[in-house]
Design an enzyme around this catalytic site. Structure first.
Site, PDB file in Angstrom:
ATOM      1  CG  ASN A 143      46.585  30.689  38.795  1.00 47.84           C
ATOM      2  OD1 ASN A 143      45.972  31.531  38.169  1.00 47.84           O
ATOM      3  ND2 ASN A 143      45.995  29.826  39.607  1.00 47.84           N
ATOM      4  CD  GLU A 200      44.593  23.717  33.871  1.00 53.99           C
ATOM      5  OE1 GLU A 200      45.067  24.854  33.622  1.00 53.99           O
ATOM      6  OE2 GLU A 200      43.463  23.373  33.481  1.00 53.99           O
ATOM      7  CG  HIS A 215      47.311  26.453  29.915  1.00 53.04           C
ATOM      8  ND1 HIS A 215      47.081  27.066  28.701  1.00 53.04           N
ATOM      9  CD2 HIS A 215      46.124  25.915  30.300  1.00 53.04           C
ATOM     10  CE1 HIS A 215      45.810  26.889  28.361  1.00 53.04           C
ATOM     11  NE2 HIS A 215      45.213  26.193  29.306  1.00 53.04           N
ATOM     12  CG  MET A 249      43.485  29.617  37.040  1.00 59.61           C
ATOM     13  SD  MET A 249      43.037  30.062  35.325  1.00 59.61           S
ATOM     14  CE  MET A 249      44.401  31.121  34.889  1.00 59.61           C
ATOM     15  CD  GLU A 306      42.181  31.960  31.727  1.00 61.33           C
ATOM     16  OE1 GLU A 306      42.719  32.059  30.625  1.00 61.33           O
ATOM     17  OE2 GLU A 306      42.113  30.874  32.344  1.00 61.33           O
TER      18      GLU A 306
END
Length: 771
Positions: free
Chosen positions: A319, A352, A355, A317, A182
């Site tokens: 993912n 996270e 997300h 992050m 990203e």
């Protein structure tokens, strides 16, 4: 002959002729369209260059990726087969790549009717646009096909794409390989349609040293050993954007647990550190359960791995299924770590995990709407952690974290929450507090206005409707308007597409509140900007809050109609209850006195005490309130114990410091000069080169911001501006301009303070009362 049967045969023949003619007509149109398209593409291969986004005549559906890693050379070989759908006539395929060596002879396209195994006739690499243009002699058939490419690349040290993260373990240097895709760095690892809207499924195979652990988004389904290497095959992923693809390769161990519904959750870290992941692991179980219940949708993957790595460009992050953290934001030691460390781990893990729904399941359509990912995750994380650890005052912390960005937002040159992305802008620059924190406060404002139940129902509908697809800001507000019958599409335009925020001015006259709004600007300028403001109001207590929309420049509110008649002449009135709205409030003297008495009587919430203090201080800096009146307000806080409020009070001391800045006070400036002189001392590499190679300008930008904006004279601003003229650096141009404007605002404020002839008497009176 039966006439009915004859008529039936005639009609059948007639229908058949009609269908044949229709088919020929459509074929002719398609052929003519194809000729036009071919002619256009042959004449204008350049049409794909210099574009903000990729063309949409080909849509990827599945990536089959095989990567072989060479640890000794820090290189990798890749082979990819992409199943794509040709949806409109084209002779070209256009996709992203950067810093990869493409084997041109290996490229083929097949699987479509009449186009099996065709090799391209024209291949153009446009490095400045990071695109690969693949041209064929014939128009590609409409429908599914497979694009095959072989390539190789370098494992970099820039914390983006596919990179190496070095660390020391038991006195020896070790390396972990990590991905950070990203916003636009998947293209550094494999050629792809590297935009959020091009969602696809992914099937990944990694060839790695046999003694190392290889992780990806999905569980491994098999491993094949071949001497010193092994190939790990992973289960095919659900549909997702390219920036969410991930893998980690290294010497790792883990701890694990299971959620109540059987989901396997692991925390991975370098050998010897995984036990420090217990706090994050336990928190993940609770958080996932809460999110599942709140969104009415379970976590969508068969496993969840959280990996702590030595170096990462951000804190974490998200993912899909393989969340990667900088290890200090995942690992917590009960004996050695601080309370601050624990809060940072909790906040990052909750963010996270949010997300996985808000970003991964529903993804913004383009980077302009990044706030749909980041603001919602920020809001959700603060909400969850505030429930789990109420003693941490997470909402006050959010306000505290947003202060600096709101000051920049009051300069009339910052960007709105929705960013207008244009060609040449790297999306990484918009990952900033405006998108994260200001956006989160806007969400909090909407939640407060609607109420928790109505807000949750609207958000649930939005997530269900756009699951596994992409959404724009307009889609969000359309759902909210549909669910609540409130004018969200019109109302929220002013908050997400307009920069800045308002100040609400309040006066009271005979039990009538006169309310008006204006654009809050620190430099004293004005604008025609106007907002539709969801106003919350409490009067004397928090038992019966009022809400209404201020949808014009001014309005009046009859408090007699609102009840609470007892002691109405002295009852405190607080707008922006619990500071959940993104607006400042300026009260007249009468209302300020009532609020000051309420603070002394400890009748206001911590959020309101903090908000009142911050609003007043900001108005003082904008010279809309005097420093004398601000110090008088501070006197009401003399019994305060909340650490965040006390820290905000400490800002008043800053005023006296700024007044000492003059042409002889050069400490900060000399420090900045020393930083730049490092290029001449013979001991360190070129500073600008070092920043651009390793830190992407962030350290330099922060240094400039920190040093420059402490000054408060136009003379100093001119001196600094002249200094940078010979050291132009695009990485810091915006930061420098904003910092210099803040210098000018402070000079204006200082001059206003110096003109307050009653300030000395006010301070003496406050000191006398304190004694």
């Amino acid at each position: 002959m039966d006439p009915l049967k004859s008529l039936s045969n005639f009609n059948m023949i007639k229908s058949l002729i009609f269908m044949i003619l229709l088919f020929l007509h459509q074929n002719s149109q398609a052929h003519e369209g194809g000729i036009v398209e071919v002619r256009q593409l042959q004449q204008n291969v350049e049409q794909f260059k210099g574009q903000l986004r990729l063309p949409k005549f080909a849509i990827p559906h599945n990536y089959n990726i095989s990567i072989s890693v060479d640890f000794s050379q820090f290189t990798f070989l890749g082979a990819i087969e992409i199943t794509i759908d040709i949806v409109s006539p084209t002779k070209y395929l256009v996709l992203n790549f950067v810093d990869l060596v493409i084997e041109h002879d290996s490229i083929w396209f097949g699987g479509g009717l009449g186009c099996n195994g065709e090799h391209p006739s024209n291949i153009v690499e446009v490095k400045e646009d990071e695109i690969l243009i693949i041209g064929f002699d014939d128009i590609l058939p409409i429908g599914k096909g497979i694009l095959g490419i072989r390539y190789n690349g370098t494992i970099n040290d820039q914390l983006r794409g596919f990179y190496a993260s070095a660390y020391e373990q038991y006195g020896e240097m070790q390396t972990m390989l990590v991905t950070q895709f990203e916003p636009t760095d998947a293209r550094r690892c494999f050629p792809c349609w590297d935009e959020p809207a091009f969602k696809a499924t992914f099937k990944i195979a990694l060839e790695v040293p046999s003694n190392l652990v290889a992780l990806s988004n999905m569980p491994a389904i098999s491993e094949k050993y071949n001497g010193l290497v092994k190939t790990v095959y992973f289960q095919e992923s659900p549909i997702m954007s390219t920036y969410l693809v991930a893998f980690v390769i290294g010497s790792l161990d883990y701890i694990e647990t299971y959620s109540p519904d059987g989901l396997k959750i692991r925390v991975y870290a370098s050998v010897g550190k995984s036990n420090r992941g217990k706090f994050a692991l336990d928190l993940a179980v609770k958080t996932l359960d809460l999110y599942k219940r709140y969104f009415s949708i379970p976590y969508g993957l068969p496993k969840l791995d959280m990996v702590g790595v030595p170096s990462l460009r951000c804190e974490g992050m998200e993912n899909y299924g393989l969340i990667i953290y900088r290890e200090t934001y995942l690992l917590y030691d009960e004996l050695l770590s601080s309370q601050k460390d624990k809060q940072e781990v909790a906040d990052t893990v909750a963010h996270e995990l949010a997300h996985q729904w808000l970003g991964n399941l529903v993804t913004m359509e383009w980077w302009s709407d990044l706030w749909l990912n980041e603001a919602f995750a920020t809001w959700m994380a603060h909400s969850v952690i505030n429930d789990f650890f109420p003693e941490w005052n997470m909402w006050i912390q959010l306000l505290d974290d947003t202060l600096e960005s709101l000051e920049l937002d009051a300069l009339d040159e910052y960007h709105p929450i929705q960013v207008n992305m244009t060609y040449g802008i790297d999306p990484i620059v918009i990952f900033d507090p405006i998108v994260y924190n200001k956006g989160a406060i806007v969400i909090l404002m909407v939640q407060s206005y609607l109420g928790n139940i109505s807000f949750q129902k609207s958000l649930d509908t939005y997530i269900k409707r756009y699951s596994f697809t992409n959404a724009k800001t307009e889609d969000l507000w359309s759902v909210f308007q549909e669910e609540t019958k409130e004018p969200f599409e019109h109302m929220m335009y002013s908050w997400t597409k307009q920069k800045g925020y308002p100040v609400v001015n309040v006066m009271i006259k005979e039990n009538i509140l006169e309310i008006s709004q204006s654009h809050f600007l620190l430099d004293g300028s004005s604008s025609d900007s106007q907002w539709i403001i969801p106003i919350t109001l409490s009067q004397g207590s928090y038992d019966s809050p009022k809400t209404f929309l201020l949808d014009s420049k001014s309005s009046k509110l009859n408090l007699t109609d609102q009840g609470n008649q007892e002691n109405s002449q002295t009852t405190w009135i607080k707008l922006n209850m619990n500071q959940v709205g993104l607006y400042k409030v300026q009260y007249d003297d009468e209302l300020t006195t009532r609020l000051r008495n309420a603070i002394q009587a400890n009748q206001l919430s911590a959020m309101d005490k903090y908000g009142l203090l911050d609003d007043y201080f900001s108005l003082c800096k904008a010279t809309k309130q005097t420093l004398s009146s601000f110090l008088s307000l501070l006197n009401a806080y003399r019994e305060e114990t909340n650490p965040f409020i006390l820290r905000r009070i400490g800002m008043a001391v800053y005023v006296s410091i700024m007044q000492t800045v003059n042409t002889t006070n050069r400490f900060g400036y000399e420090f900045l000069l020393k930083v730049y002189k490092e290029t001449d001392d013979g001991e360190k590499e070129n500073w600008d080169e070092k920043i651009s190679k390793k830190l992407s300008g962030k350290v330099l930008s922060n240094t400039v911001s920190y040093i420059v904006k402490v000054f408060g004279t136009s003379e100093k601003a001119t001196e600094i501006s002249n200094f940078f003229k010979s050291r132009s650096n695009p990485l810091i141009s915006d930061t420098l301009r904003q910092s210099l404007k803040q210098v000018m605002i402070k000079e204006r404020w200082i001059q206003s303070v110096k003109n307050e002839f009653t300030l000395c008497d006010t301070i003496k009176d406050l000191v006398r009362k304190a004694l």
